[in-house]
Design an enzyme around this catalytic site. Sequence first.
Site, PDB file in Angstrom:
ATOM      1  N   CYS A 289       7.645   5.471   0.975  1.00 32.44           N
ATOM      2  CA  CYS A 289       6.267   5.316   1.235  1.00 32.44           C
ATOM      3  C   CYS A 289       6.082   4.103   2.309  1.00 32.44           C
ATOM      4  O   CYS A 289       4.809   3.766   2.565  1.00 32.44           O
ATOM      5  CB  CYS A 289       5.467   5.078   0.050  1.00 32.44           C
TER       6      CYS A 289
ATOM      7  N   HIS B  73      -1.620  -0.775  -0.713  1.00 35.74           N
ATOM      8  CA  HIS B  73      -0.968   0.442  -0.968  1.00 35.74           C
ATOM      9  C   HIS B  73      -1.699   1.286  -1.794  1.00 35.74           C
ATOM     10  O   HIS B  73      -1.814   2.638  -1.607  1.00 35.74           O
ATOM     11  CB  HIS B  73       0.265   0.184  -1.474  1.00 35.74           C
TER      12      HIS B  73
ATOM     13  N   HIS C 270      -2.244  10.601  -0.232  1.00 36.06           N
ATOM     14  CA  HIS C 270      -0.918   9.671  -0.194  1.00 36.06           C
ATOM     15  C   HIS C 270      -0.313  10.591   0.841  1.00 36.06           C
ATOM     16  O   HIS C 270       0.415  11.394   0.649  1.00 36.06           O
ATOM     17  CB  HIS C 270      -0.430   9.655  -1.467  1.00 36.06           C
TER      18      HIS C 270
END
Length: 398
Positions: free
Chosen positions: A17, A151, A191
């Site tokens: 990520c 995040h 996401h």
Amino acid sequence: AKGLDLGGGSYTIDGACAASLYALNYAMMELQAGRADLMLTGGVCRPDSAFTQMGFSQLRALSPTGVCAPFDEKGNGLVVGEGAGMFVLKRLDDAIRDENRIYAVIRGIGLSNDRQGTLLAPDTEGQLRAMQAAYQHAGWSPQDVDLIECHATGTPVGDVIEFQSLRALWGDEGWQPQQCVIGGVKSNVGHLLTGAGAASLMKVVLALKHHTLPPTANFSRPAPNIDLQQSPFHILTQAKPWEKRNDKTPRRAAVSAFGFGGINAHVLLEEWSDEALQYSNTPFLHHSDPPEPIAIIGIATHFGPWTSVRTFQERVLGGGTPLEPTLKREWWGVEKSECYKQAGLAEFPREGYFIDEFSIPIGRFRIPPKELQESLPQQVLMLQVAAAALEDAKLDLH
């Protein structure tokens, strides 16, 4: 690169990520070293649903309600997104010379890996190292930023740990309550995994360009263990104008991307205006000095039956025992000889130089036995050889 007729090299990065921000870092390095005058970088994600929907469901990371609510009491998991975000980078002095439109300026970046933590439970210490490295790189203090794009996946454990990391970074002094806005773009677009950092960076670049502090969707009340009132942070539910602190201080922001297993990246950005040049102290304004020569101080290897540097040296330089290619012992758990018999082959072709087995002592690496049992063989092989290279360099692993 070929499709767009670009002249430089190209490669992809899998930093989970945090991949987009890792790619940003290496694009910056190419520019700073003078190997390129323009770089195209970013992130893209179109994940296989077998990986995201089924895999994340098994990990209980998906939101059962289909709502991503970062830092909120109703946050119960992530929502998957798809897409791509790309950025064209130039050295700042070149962009000024060429009269390019400048959306924002990168002032610092920090990268790290967790030493502790698990796949879905990040570690504050690792996140702090990435953030501290970025501020040291830029010559800033954490209190210099007005906006932090977190995040913030919407998972209860991850959001709390990230908030605790920010609190530790800012410390107990030198700030006013709720002076800095925090938020997460995953509440808006989901996401994007390998493209997550690109979405976060794009949001902050636009916020700087339009002098707007952005809101976070699906936020109403902070989750337990997230005490906004006694912190320097607050979360907006509506956009508001981003006022400058003073005439000499440009608007500044930060972006975090923390990947699976503790792959951390933190980027510091600053708005650009014509008058900003005289106040700039960025190391990115001019070409870097010629790079220092790099010394190789440790090596290790395990190729096929050659399990050490010595045996490999004998193989490639002469003097070792001759070894012929052999059949791989098994193919996905099936004896290879049986496969050839069923195919009607009278002779078994010699296939190559393989590693049929290797062992690893329990406790050799900082991996729980259960996770080690589920590791891929190539992962364990890489760890063994990497550790041997460090030992060859006379470095203490602990």
